[in-house]
Write an enzyme that holds these catalytic residues in place. Sequence first.
Site, PDB file in Angstrom:
ATOM      1  N   LYS A  98       0.796  -1.243  -0.139  1.00 15.64           N
ATOM      2  CA  LYS A  98       0.174  -0.055  -0.124  1.00 15.64           C
ATOM      3  C   LYS A  98       0.765   1.364  -0.079  1.00 15.64           C
ATOM      4  O   LYS A  98       0.692   2.285  -0.776  1.00 15.64           O
ATOM      5  CB  LYS A  98      -0.899   0.023   1.292  1.00 15.64           C
ATOM      6  CG  LYS A  98      -2.012   0.974   1.132  1.00 15.64           C
ATOM      7  CD  LYS A  98      -2.881   0.741   2.637  1.00 15.64           C
ATOM      8  CE  LYS A  98      -2.369   0.798   3.803  1.00 15.64           C
ATOM      9  NZ  LYS A  98      -1.718  -0.325   4.214  1.00 15.64           N
ATOM     10  N   THR A 114       4.096   1.338  -0.902  1.00  9.35           N
ATOM     11  CA  THR A 114       4.881   1.272  -2.134  1.00  9.35           C
ATOM     12  C   THR A 114       3.956   2.043  -3.265  1.00  9.35           C
ATOM     13  O   THR A 114       4.374   2.866  -4.275  1.00  9.35           O
ATOM     14  CB  THR A 114       5.343   0.047  -2.575  1.00  9.35           C
ATOM     15  OG1 THR A 114       5.819  -0.494  -1.398  1.00  9.35           O
ATOM     16  CG2 THR A 114       6.126   0.056  -3.629  1.00  9.35           C
ATOM     17  N   ARG A 144       1.855   7.789   6.871  1.00 11.41           N
ATOM     18  CA  ARG A 144       1.843   7.709   8.516  1.00 11.41           C
ATOM     19  C   ARG A 144       3.393   7.421   8.847  1.00 11.41           C
ATOM     20  O   ARG A 144       4.083   6.712   8.150  1.00 11.41           O
ATOM     21  CB  ARG A 144       0.793   6.603   9.039  1.00 11.41           C
ATOM     22  CG  ARG A 144      -0.570   6.858   8.986  1.00 11.41           C
ATOM     23  CD  ARG A 144      -1.404   5.831   9.046  1.00 11.41           C
ATOM     24  NE  ARG A 144      -1.124   4.727   8.175  1.00 11.41           N
ATOM     25  CZ  ARG A 144      -1.535   3.490   8.498  1.00 11.41           C
ATOM     26  NH1 ARG A 144      -2.168   2.926   9.592  1.00 11.41           N
ATOM     27  NH2 ARG A 144      -1.348   2.510   7.709  1.00 11.41           N
ATOM     28  N   LYS A 182       6.345  -6.810  10.855  1.00  8.79           N
ATOM     29  CA  LYS A 182       5.776  -6.393   9.519  1.00  8.79           C
ATOM     30  C   LYS A 182       6.615  -5.177   8.795  1.00  8.79           C
ATOM     31  O   LYS A 182       6.763  -5.634   7.686  1.00  8.79           O
ATOM     32  CB  LYS A 182       4.581  -5.041   9.978  1.00  8.79           C
ATOM     33  CG  LYS A 182       3.910  -4.508   8.885  1.00  8.79           C
ATOM     34  CD  LYS A 182       2.778  -3.771   9.307  1.00  8.79           C
ATOM     35  CE  LYS A 182       1.958  -2.935   8.136  1.00  8.79           C
ATOM     36  NZ  LYS A 182       2.762  -2.403   7.294  1.00  8.79           N
ATOM     37  N   ALA A 199      -4.848   0.999  11.989  1.00 10.63           N
ATOM     38  CA  ALA A 199      -6.231   0.797  11.469  1.00 10.63           C
ATOM     39  C   ALA A 199      -7.134  -0.318  12.272  1.00 10.63           C
ATOM     40  O   ALA A 199      -8.234  -0.326  12.155  1.00 10.63           O
ATOM     41  CB  ALA A 199      -6.237   0.928  10.126  1.00 10.63           C
ATOM     42  N   PHE A 252      -4.747  -0.697   5.854  1.00  6.77           N
ATOM     43  CA  PHE A 252      -5.313  -2.021   5.955  1.00  6.77           C
ATOM     44  C   PHE A 252      -6.412  -1.963   4.719  1.00  6.77           C
ATOM     45  O   PHE A 252      -6.309  -1.385   3.720  1.00  6.77           O
ATOM     46  CB  PHE A 252      -5.884  -2.846   7.128  1.00  6.77           C
ATOM     47  CG  PHE A 252      -4.965  -2.854   8.303  1.00  6.77           C
ATOM     48  CD1 PHE A 252      -3.598  -3.593   7.801  1.00  6.77           C
ATOM     49  CD2 PHE A 252      -4.827  -2.258   9.416  1.00  6.77           C
ATOM     50  CE1 PHE A 252      -2.769  -3.642   8.961  1.00  6.77           C
ATOM     51  CE2 PHE A 252      -3.905  -2.548  10.410  1.00  6.77           C
ATOM     52  CZ  PHE A 252      -2.732  -3.309   9.923  1.00  6.77           C
ATOM     53  N   PHE A 280       4.239  -9.062  -8.573  1.00  6.15           N
ATOM     54  CA  PHE A 280       5.447  -9.335  -8.123  1.00  6.15           C
ATOM     55  C   PHE A 280       5.968 -10.189  -9.255  1.00  6.15           C
ATOM     56  O   PHE A 280       5.497 -10.648 -10.228  1.00  6.15           O
ATOM     57  CB  PHE A 280       5.201 -10.129  -6.908  1.00  6.15           C
ATOM     58  CG  PHE A 280       4.766  -9.636  -5.878  1.00  6.15           C
ATOM     59  CD1 PHE A 280       5.771  -9.216  -4.776  1.00  6.15           C
ATOM     60  CD2 PHE A 280       3.432  -9.397  -5.340  1.00  6.15           C
ATOM     61  CE1 PHE A 280       5.243  -8.181  -3.668  1.00  6.15           C
ATOM     62  CE2 PHE A 280       3.055  -8.781  -4.283  1.00  6.15           C
ATOM     63  CZ  PHE A 280       4.232  -8.031  -3.271  1.00  6.15           C
ATOM     64  N   TRP A 340       7.843  -1.106  -8.075  1.00  6.45           N
ATOM     65  CA  TRP A 340       8.620  -1.321  -7.248  1.00  6.45           C
ATOM     66  C   TRP A 340       9.794  -1.455  -8.001  1.00  6.45           C
ATOM     67  O   TRP A 340      11.244  -1.178  -7.580  1.00  6.45           O
ATOM     68  CB  TRP A 340       8.206  -2.665  -6.548  1.00  6.45           C
ATOM     69  CG  TRP A 340       9.177  -3.083  -5.518  1.00  6.45           C
ATOM     70  CD1 TRP A 340       9.018  -2.878  -4.111  1.00  6.45           C
ATOM     71  CD2 TRP A 340      10.373  -3.852  -5.595  1.00  6.45           C
ATOM     72  NE1 TRP A 340      10.079  -3.287  -3.460  1.00  6.45           N
ATOM     73  CE2 TRP A 340      10.927  -4.080  -4.440  1.00  6.45           C
ATOM     74  CE3 TRP A 340      11.059  -4.319  -6.746  1.00  6.45           C
ATOM     75  CZ2 TRP A 340      11.904  -4.696  -4.049  1.00  6.45           C
ATOM     76  CZ3 TRP A 340      12.106  -5.107  -6.417  1.00  6.45           C
ATOM     77  CH2 TRP A 340      12.876  -5.341  -5.283  1.00  6.45           C
TER      78      TRP A 340
END
Length: 911
Positions: free
Chosen positions: A327, A329, A351, A362, A592, A623, A711, A740
Amino acid sequence: MRWQNAALGCGRVRPSVSCPACCGDGQTDILQGLSSFPAGKITENAKKSLASLKRGNPQLEPTLAIIQAHDDHSIQEVNKNFAKEVGLRVIHICLPEDSSKDEIVNEILRLNEDPNVQGLALDLPESLYSSKVLNAVKPEKDVDGLSTVSLGRLVCGDGYDCLVPPIVCAVMELLEDLGGKTVLLVGAGGAVGAALQCMLQREGAVTVSCQWEAPQLQSKLHHADVVVVGSAKPDDVSVSWIKPGTTVISCSRDLLSGKHNYGQQNNHAAENVVGCLAIAMRMQNMVKNTERWIQSQQYRKWNLRCLKLQPLSPVPRITPTPLGEGKSTVTVGLVQALTAHLNINSFACLRQPSQGPTFGVKGGAAGGGYAQVIPMEEVRQQVPVPLEEFNLHLTGDIHAITAANNLLAAAIDARVLHENTQSDKALYNRLVPVVNGMRAFSAIQFARLRRLGINKTDPGTLTEEEISKFVRLDIDPSTITWQRVVDTNDRFLRKITVGQANTEKGFVRQAQFDIAVASEIMAILALTTSLQDMKERLGKMVVANDKKGKPLTAEDLGVTGALTVLMKDAIKPTLMQTLEGTPVFVHAGPFANIAHGNSSVLADKIALKLVGEKGFVVTEAGFGADIGMEKFFNIKCRASGLVPSVVVLVATVRALKMHGGGPNVTAGAPLKKEYTEENLQLVADGCCNLQKQIQITQLFGVPVVVALNVFKTDSPAEVDLVCKIAKQSGAFDAVPCTHWSAGGRGAVKLAQAVEKAANQKNSFKYLYSLELPIVEKIRIIAQKVYGAQDIELSPAAQSQVDRYTRQGFGNLPICMAKTHLSLSHQPERKGVPTGFILPISDVRASIGAGFIYPLVGTLLAQFRQPAKKVTLLKALEHHKSVAFSLFQSISMLLHFPDEHHARTAYKAMLL
């Protein structure tokens, strides 16, 4: 020949009009039989221009501030008359004539920062016109055009960005046909002299400059066609030195004050011509300045030099994790595409990451690969870099929240101890001590007295009953909801006992530690709109009930001011940048699942102001749509008054495979073959979750664009299948993204889709009305968003609901504290669970933040540290400061009119 005849005898000045602003009612042209100045025409043109600006901006009230340091009020009256004629508001700041330069500069600096003042002018004695004083005026407010910046623009020929000094405009207005003539500037130095030379030379004149004491002054005066005088003529300079027919114009700063003296009989009306014309030109400059100020508030593309990426080949492999779908990224890649590749103003609002998840399970929250937020000094590396600086400490906002939160927790326990061990008199002596033989209430104590209905100001007049009410909060320890926090995953702090030391005299109670970002103070930071608003919200935080069941707040404890002081710097968003040099705000960090999970309202509003009407602000919501987006709409949008234009829903093939029945994934363990090999059936089965997320978005009436974060292990067929199903399910568009590995270039199609979606019809609406009962609002979220059959409240939860309703908190929005790993309350249930009963184990209130938060199932506000913890891959080699506060005062910035920006929609929101 008298001096004034030399001044007016040439006749090479322009036609005359009257000047009522200077000369008063009933006077005729001030240069009878000769020529006067077109001040009336200039004033009329300025008046028409300003009227036109006001038609487009009805609330516009341009204000000119004039700093005056002398006792002569004639100039003040003339300025007021001209300003009134044009339609400007003028304020005079009258300082003593003996004011120092530092005092003048201090007043200038104050007015520089006043957002209600659009122009600043100086009427000072000659001795105070120094470069220090003139350059203290902000160039954008320099109506007199005397600062070095303004003069430099004039000399460089940048006519749009500079304002010509009014006295220079007046001289040029009076002179014409200057080509080939010799103009002598006598006693005209500094900025005015330089500006005069520049303007005269542009008209083809040959300029010569000298002072009154120059040895060859007589010869220069005799050969000059025009003489412009910048200061009073000494008595030893004879008028006869000037040849007949020479035009002489005075541009002394004392023209209207009556303090000049040329040693001969003066024609004051003639001299007032230049002075009044200069003031008319000043008002014209003010109108021009107002027009520029309006344009500066409107949309314009940034002149931003973006950085060029040089991606490595092959690109280093990313390790997929079930704990995040890219998210952040996507947020970074999207703004890189918008600004660096499509030349559209855009800002990302992220954030600040918590150290708990960073060291736990994480990782960080700065994006990754070639779509990440970077420390400033690593810009030139142009490669993906570890982000210890971003993920650890940053500007210390979370530390400030921890300190403020725990200060309040300490104050609660200390107050319980003191009230249980001391008499009313002893407590009163502590709270209102005698200082120098006097007792006095503080401002916060006066507020408490008013809440108690005690309207007294003298501490000595309170009765014993009033003293008892004042000093005793009567906190019920069993109702204390305020917990201590730490920014670390420490499972052994989930339940603790406090007060076991002998000094606490047996007052022991059960308590707990939450993670720092779960603190209500973090939620307040994210939802506040100004320093004053934050202070009021901090004071409203309910920490416990008294023994009669009434809520007790931080304001009752008297710590609101202390909490605000600890948070005064945390309110400032931190400006950072992406790998491609596009701007990012990092501010606040509520989770969240246990809070509302969005970056700050302040960061969003400032970013909206900076990008302009056609720009994009990409703000992140934690999220999925069931948690972060739902709270964004129902809580944050209510607090800010802002409305999003587009929702960008982030998905990955591997996450959809999990929702389709794929095996569990453990962080750090090798991925099963289902996630590394093509499996179209597994993807198709998992798209039910994506369809549900799109349906949740549609409940709020906002267009949704699906960003498929690609990916290396994703096959083209899998990518095409996800995009096809997303579009069939109601998404405006679905776009594969490779930011990415390619930076903003890999998200250009996503940016184009977002731009198109932003132009679609937006019928945004809230999910529920605040007037509904608390239980009904919870039920609506559970059924419409999560897909639950119904809800079930525990006795404790129902008791809290009843209490909050009695206390008047029933009209607040709902912030569900629920696992992010499933639409239900059970993390192991993937896909789209149905038919379940959502258990509400407890209900708490964040009154300062402004919401009620039910706890779903067994969700905890303190996380565990995994057995095999994730550690940083590179040791910190330096600790340089890499981020800075963009504004010294956020509240100062928000004084600017922002009604337009409150109506301006968010252009994109990331889920």
